[in-house]
Design a protein around this motif. Structure first.
Motif, PDB file in Angstrom:
ATOM      1  N   ASP A 131       0.947  -1.219  -0.020  1.00 45.29           N
ATOM      2  CA  ASP A 131      -0.137  -0.144  -0.168  1.00 45.29           C
ATOM      3  C   ASP A 131       0.866   1.247  -0.061  1.00 45.29           C
ATOM      4  N   ARG A 132       1.947   1.183   0.632  1.00 48.14           N
ATOM      5  CA  ARG A 132       3.058   2.279   0.766  1.00 48.14           C
ATOM      6  C   ARG A 132       4.317   1.735   1.065  1.00 48.14           C
ATOM      7  N   GLY A 133       5.368   2.388   0.322  1.00 44.84           N
ATOM      8  CA  GLY A 133       6.701   1.906   0.515  1.00 44.84           C
ATOM      9  C   GLY A 133       7.085   1.212  -0.544  1.00 44.84           C
ATOM     10  N   GLN A 134       8.201   0.776  -0.499  1.00 43.52           N
ATOM     11  CA  GLN A 134       8.878  -0.114  -1.671  1.00 43.52           C
ATOM     12  C   GLN A 134       9.961  -1.131  -1.266  1.00 43.52           C
ATOM     13  N   VAL A 135      10.150  -2.107  -2.343  1.00 41.24           N
ATOM     14  CA  VAL A 135      11.004  -3.224  -2.098  1.00 41.24           C
ATOM     15  C   VAL A 135      11.835  -3.150  -3.168  1.00 41.24           C
ATOM     16  N   SER A 136      13.093  -2.983  -3.144  1.00 38.93           N
ATOM     17  CA  SER A 136      14.015  -2.747  -4.111  1.00 38.93           C
ATOM     18  C   SER A 136      15.214  -4.100  -4.214  1.00 38.93           C
ATOM     19  N   ILE A 137      15.426  -4.423  -5.614  1.00 40.24           N
ATOM     20  CA  ILE A 137      16.499  -5.488  -5.537  1.00 40.24           C
ATOM     21  C   ILE A 137      17.638  -4.933  -6.158  1.00 40.24           C
ATOM     22  N   ASP A 138      18.876  -4.933  -5.702  1.00 42.77           N
ATOM     23  CA  ASP A 138      20.035  -4.177  -6.467  1.00 42.77           C
ATOM     24  C   ASP A 138      19.657  -2.914  -7.306  1.00 42.77           C
ATOM     25  N   GLY A 139      18.763  -1.932  -6.666  1.00 47.06           N
ATOM     26  CA  GLY A 139      18.326  -0.816  -7.132  1.00 47.06           C
ATOM     27  C   GLY A 139      17.057  -0.659  -7.873  1.00 47.06           C
ATOM     28  N   GLN A 140      16.600  -1.992  -8.272  1.00 49.84           N
ATOM     29  CA  GLN A 140      15.254  -1.901  -9.010  1.00 49.84           C
ATOM     30  C   GLN A 140      14.270  -2.155  -8.200  1.00 49.84           C
ATOM     31  N   ILE A 141      13.280  -1.435  -8.286  1.00 43.35           N
ATOM     32  CA  ILE A 141      12.022  -1.391  -7.520  1.00 43.35           C
ATOM     33  C   ILE A 141      11.127  -2.415  -8.075  1.00 43.35           C
ATOM     34  N   LEU A 142      10.621  -3.158  -7.073  1.00 43.62           N
ATOM     35  CA  LEU A 142       9.576  -3.914  -7.475  1.00 43.62           C
ATOM     36  C   LEU A 142       8.072  -3.173  -7.950  1.00 43.62           C
ATOM     37  N   HIS A 143       7.488  -3.930  -8.925  1.00 38.71           N
ATOM     38  CA  HIS A 143       6.303  -3.455  -9.308  1.00 38.71           C
ATOM     39  C   HIS A 143       6.479  -1.975 -10.110  1.00 38.71           C
ATOM     40  N   ARG A 144       7.482  -1.531 -10.276  1.00 35.63           N
ATOM     41  CA  ARG A 144       7.861  -0.335 -11.169  1.00 35.63           C
ATOM     42  C   ARG A 144       8.984  -0.762 -12.116  1.00 35.63           C
ATOM     43  N   ASP A 145      10.164  -1.192 -11.659  1.00 37.68           N
ATOM     44  CA  ASP A 145      11.082  -1.408 -12.624  1.00 37.68           C
ATOM     45  C   ASP A 145      11.095  -2.912 -13.153  1.00 37.68           C
ATOM     46  N   ILE A 146      10.660  -4.135 -12.217  1.00 39.53           N
ATOM     47  CA  ILE A 146      10.705  -5.210 -12.233  1.00 39.53           C
ATOM     48  C   ILE A 146       9.413  -5.854 -11.803  1.00 39.53           C
ATOM     49  N   ASP A 147       8.814  -6.988 -12.285  1.00 39.58           N
ATOM     50  CA  ASP A 147       7.606  -7.547 -11.696  1.00 39.58           C
ATOM     51  C   ASP A 147       7.807  -8.397 -10.507  1.00 39.58           C
ATOM     52  N   PHE A 148       9.140  -8.896 -10.543  1.00 39.97           N
ATOM     53  CA  PHE A 148       9.476  -9.950  -9.550  1.00 39.97           C
ATOM     54  C   PHE A 148      11.131 -10.174  -9.588  1.00 39.97           C
ATOM     55  N   PRO A 149      11.664 -10.459  -8.520  1.00 35.82           N
ATOM     56  CA  PRO A 149      13.120 -10.606  -8.437  1.00 35.82           C
ATOM     57  C   PRO A 149      13.557 -11.533  -9.581  1.00 35.82           C
ATOM     58  N   LYS A 150      14.601 -11.107 -10.403  1.00 37.13           N
ATOM     59  CA  LYS A 150      15.098 -11.770 -11.597  1.00 37.13           C
ATOM     60  C   LYS A 150      15.578 -13.050 -11.268  1.00 37.13           C
ATOM     61  N   ASP A 151      16.133 -13.140 -10.069  1.00 39.99           N
ATOM     62  CA  ASP A 151      16.971 -14.408  -9.467  1.00 39.99           C
ATOM     63  C   ASP A 151      16.544 -14.883  -8.214  1.00 39.99           C
ATOM     64  N   LEU A 152      15.306 -15.680  -8.301  1.00 44.54           N
ATOM     65  CA  LEU A 152      14.655 -15.827  -7.025  1.00 44.54           C
ATOM     66  C   LEU A 152      14.321 -17.312  -6.889  1.00 44.54           C
ATOM     67  N   GLY A 153      14.806 -18.036  -5.630  1.00 47.88           N
ATOM     68  CA  GLY A 153      14.361 -19.153  -5.043  1.00 47.88           C
ATOM     69  C   GLY A 153      13.439 -18.991  -4.268  1.00 47.88           C
ATOM     70  N   LEU A 154      12.256 -19.764  -4.068  1.00 54.04           N
ATOM     71  CA  LEU A 154      11.231 -19.450  -3.076  1.00 54.04           C
ATOM     72  C   LEU A 154      10.698 -20.780  -2.601  1.00 54.04           C
ATOM     73  N   LEU A 155      10.441 -20.777  -1.168  1.00 47.93           N
ATOM     74  CA  LEU A 155       9.678 -22.015  -0.415  1.00 47.93           C
ATOM     75  C   LEU A 155       8.734 -21.036   0.270  1.00 47.93           C
ATOM     76  N   ILE A 156       7.556 -20.888   0.029  1.00 49.31           N
ATOM     77  CA  ILE A 156       6.456 -20.181   0.878  1.00 49.31           C
ATOM     78  C   ILE A 156       5.256 -20.925   1.217  1.00 49.31           C
ATOM     79  N   GLU A 157       4.891 -20.971   2.509  1.00 47.15           N
ATOM     80  CA  GLU A 157       3.839 -21.566   2.754  1.00 47.15           C
ATOM     81  C   GLU A 157       3.487 -22.954   2.328  1.00 47.15           C
ATOM     82  N   SER A 158       3.143 -23.053   1.003  1.00 50.93           N
ATOM     83  CA  SER A 158       2.762 -24.210   0.324  1.00 50.93           C
ATOM     84  C   SER A 158       3.858 -25.006  -0.515  1.00 50.93           C
ATOM     85  N   ASN A 159       3.655 -26.339  -0.429  1.00 53.38           N
ATOM     86  CA  ASN A 159       4.416 -26.894  -1.762  1.00 53.38           C
ATOM     87  C   ASN A 159       3.927 -26.836  -3.012  1.00 53.38           C
TER      88      ASN A 159
END
Length: 210
Positions: free
Chosen positions: A54-82
């Motif tokens: 709603d406010r604020g931002q997350v940036s990966i190596d200076g690229q802001i999520l949902h502005r410069d990139i949709d998702f981190p380009k180099d991501l491994g993920l294990l969240i909640e469900s398999n």
């Protein structure tokens, strides 16, 4: 580097993230602790680009999520469900995923499967796995492309004591490789043995950092 700046998120009437400010460097493991509903998983989802703040931002190596990139380009993920597809072998799952980025070779896939304590040649479908094996499979999916950012939600759940030891060693190897690892866990040993920094969360806020 991952930087979370003034991250605010409300779902329904609940403030699940309240002005979070954190920085995460490469080659380190960051442990997230706190009760259920403290905001740990929501923070991981924000860093993964799975929610819009709603406010604020997350940036990966200076690229802001949902502005410069949709998702981190180099991501491994294990969240909640398999998210491993149950009607295929684990090797087939990883081969299908590998076609998206075209990064992982069959050799990398087989190596990842062995590293989590499973066999690349196992012809059983994932739905035939035990809970512990399914968790190992999910970890293999998170690390097989050797990502720079690895996000883990309760990664040692359902894994036996000996298995937990080898999985912790795997995460240490990923850290030495230079990955940034964010790990939410209720297991105090996971945090004390693996984390370079432990961040305690409570009701959507950072309560303490050690």
């Amino acid at each position: 580097m991952i930087e979370v700046e003034n991250a605010v998120k409300t779902i329904g009437k609940k403030n699940v993230l309240k002005g979070i400010n954190l920085k995460f460097d490469s080659g380190k493991v960051y442990g997230l602790k706190g009760r259920n509903g403290a905001g740990k998983t929501m923070l991981l989802r924000a860093v993964a680009g799975l929610i819009h703040l709603d406010r604020g931002q997350v940036s990966i190596d200076g690229q802001i999520l949902h502005r410069d990139i949709d998702f981190p380009k180099d991501l491994g993920l294990l969240i909640e469900s398999n998210n491993v597809l149950p009607d295929f072998t684990l090797r087939k799952n990883l081969q299908m995923l590998a076609k998206i980025k075209k990064v992982a070779t069959d050799e990398m896939i087989d190596e990842a499967i062995r590293r989590v304590g499973l066999e690349p040649g196992d012809r059983r479908k994932v739905r035939e796995y035990s809970l512990g094996m399914k968790q190992r499979a999910a970890i293999a999916q998170a690390i097989f492309e050797r990502p720079r950012v690895i996000l883990l939600d309760e990664p040692t759940n359902a894994i036996d004591i000996e298995g937990v030891k080898s999985i912790r060693e795997l995460f240490e190897e990923e850290k030495k490789r230079g990955a940034t690892i964010l790990m939410a866990s209720h297991n105090p040993e996971d945090l004390s043995l693996l984390a370079d920094e432990v961040i305690e969360m409570s009701e959507g806020s950072v309560a303490n950092a050690e």
